[in-house]
Design a protein around this motif. Sequence first.
Motif: not given
Length: 683
Positions: A157-162, A148-155
Amino acid sequence: MVTTPNSGTVVREEADSTLAMRLLRRLSLQPPPSDPPAPDAAKYTDVEALKGYLRERHRSVQERVGEFCLTRPEFLPTPMELPSSAHQELCIRQMSALVRDAGLRPLSLMVADPAQYFALMEAIGAFDFSLAIRLGAHYSLWGGSVINLGTKKHIEKYFDKIDNLEYPGCFAMTELHHGSNVQAIQTTATFDPVTDEFIIDTPNDGAIKWWIGLAYLQAKLATVFARLILPLEGEGEGGEPADMGIHAFIVPIRDLETHVVLPGIEIHDCGQKIGLNGVDTGALKFCSVRIPRDNLLNRFGDVARDGKYTSSLPTINRRFAATLGELVGGRAGLAFSSVGVLKTAVTIAVRYALLRQQFGPRRQPEISILDYQSHQHKLMPMLASAYAFHFARVHLVDKYSEMKKTSDEDLIADVHVLASGLKSYITSYISKSISICRESCGGHGYAAVNRFGVLRNDHDIFQTFEGDNTVLLQQVARHLLKQYEEKFKGGTLSVTWNYLRDSMSAYLSRPNIVTARLEGEDHLRDPNFQLNAFRYRTSRLLRSVAVRLLKHMKILGGFGAWNKCLNHLIALAESHIESVILVRFIEAVRSCPDEKTREVLKLVCDLYALDRIWKDIGTYRNVNYVTPNKAKAIRKLVDYLSYQVRLVAPELIDAFDIPDQLIRAPIGMQSEAYAQYTQCVGL
């Protein structure tokens, strides 16, 4: 014999007193007049139809979780005296099993269908609230902050591993000296243009991140909220660094492979808590911890390689409001899950009250304690509230889901206030209700195995999680005042507050002397009367607090005036939220397709509304909104409706559809409660 002029009066009073005592003694030896015969419950409601109406579209995920947990040894009921360390290790194993064995992907669910995600959290909480809060800390807070606070690059990099627990994380906002006042937190993130990094620092012990769920044992990364500081050549004046306000940063706190705490970071245990000891809570301290510039969650503000700050929002306050607005899902989730706690507590208390027999007419069998008017007065309005809150939470989640899809600014503001108000009102009510349920079960309610202790202790922090209730209610009041000002400036009002637009003048005029005297049951059970009463109270409180604030502001200033009117403002917010809840309940009754189910829901809705009116009857009497005789009629009708709801209480409870394996309290079982009770305590 000397007598006084009043001696004859004294003799007569003594004789009258003696006669009264004889009559009372005679009455005490007679059986009380019998209540009207209890009608066949089938004439009132079809349990399956009611159960089906209560089931929301997300029921399947709850059944999936229930079936999985009931077949796994690690999900057996948690022992009452399990040490915190063992409880935390158990919850970590359970969390891993849900994600890796059951194949749940909560973060994906949260994005695709928030209602399903909230239902998942409620189902997990039915087994153990520590486990639900642990998942919430990882997915709602850590995961939610990234997406919600990040942008495409954060999603990317992190989404699946979270989602698959490869990157367990925590949410580091609260500090030792600052919880509710987030804008005053002191942790800093200073940009270093030479190395293209942010330097995270804890400037003093008051800035230590405190009560950070999952930080002590499990988390490898953290979303850290800190003041973004730009160097001298930035936007500051007079040679001072520029403070750009609160921003969120991804900060690794443990090595991803070895789990060893990283240099510059101290992690300490916050210690034993009143409840939720299956959740490890830690304190985080940072000493010149460097992170890449890309670790700034930059949806609402960014720093370029040359140190230049950019944002689509022009002020610090607007950026801060937007940042916190994106985290409203946590409040919605707490309101949602709290209703499940109330359903469980009321189920245990009502079933025990039906089972337990105590006293009764002379030479006749003892009667159920739920047949006593005082017991009905305790539990039946609470049962009605569980239904009212159920439909309110459905509305909240629907609005939240719509907000996430549309990103409409007006809807975002409405959902923020709605979630804040419902979370505050519902969690405060339920915390008090659990204690009443415990008391209503007497000594057996005090047995740990019957769960009131763990329900009360685990739920109690809900009044503080995601914002202190008193602070959140002030946000509701502030928004109401803003809407009030808009009305009298000729502006438009958002849909959530449309009764201020449509009816303010009528509510604030002199009460109708004819309506104030109407006492008939049809009138009192008319939804229009009930809604008008709720809204009249809210509108009157709104106008009066607006006048008081203006008066005090001339002498005390804005802050002083607000503090002077604080109790009034909280009463205003609670009154408004009660109106919102009643509207949702009335609409749910009208929308019910099954006639018998609609009739029983109308009965429960009327009890909810009239009980609330009676509890604040002084307010209505003070302004002559109701006459003394009408107030008396409301009280009598509340007693009668409590009796009527008692007649169908077993069906209303069964419609919650909570399996015995989740109720777990022996006195709350559908049958053979005492036999299971003796087995549980080892006799």
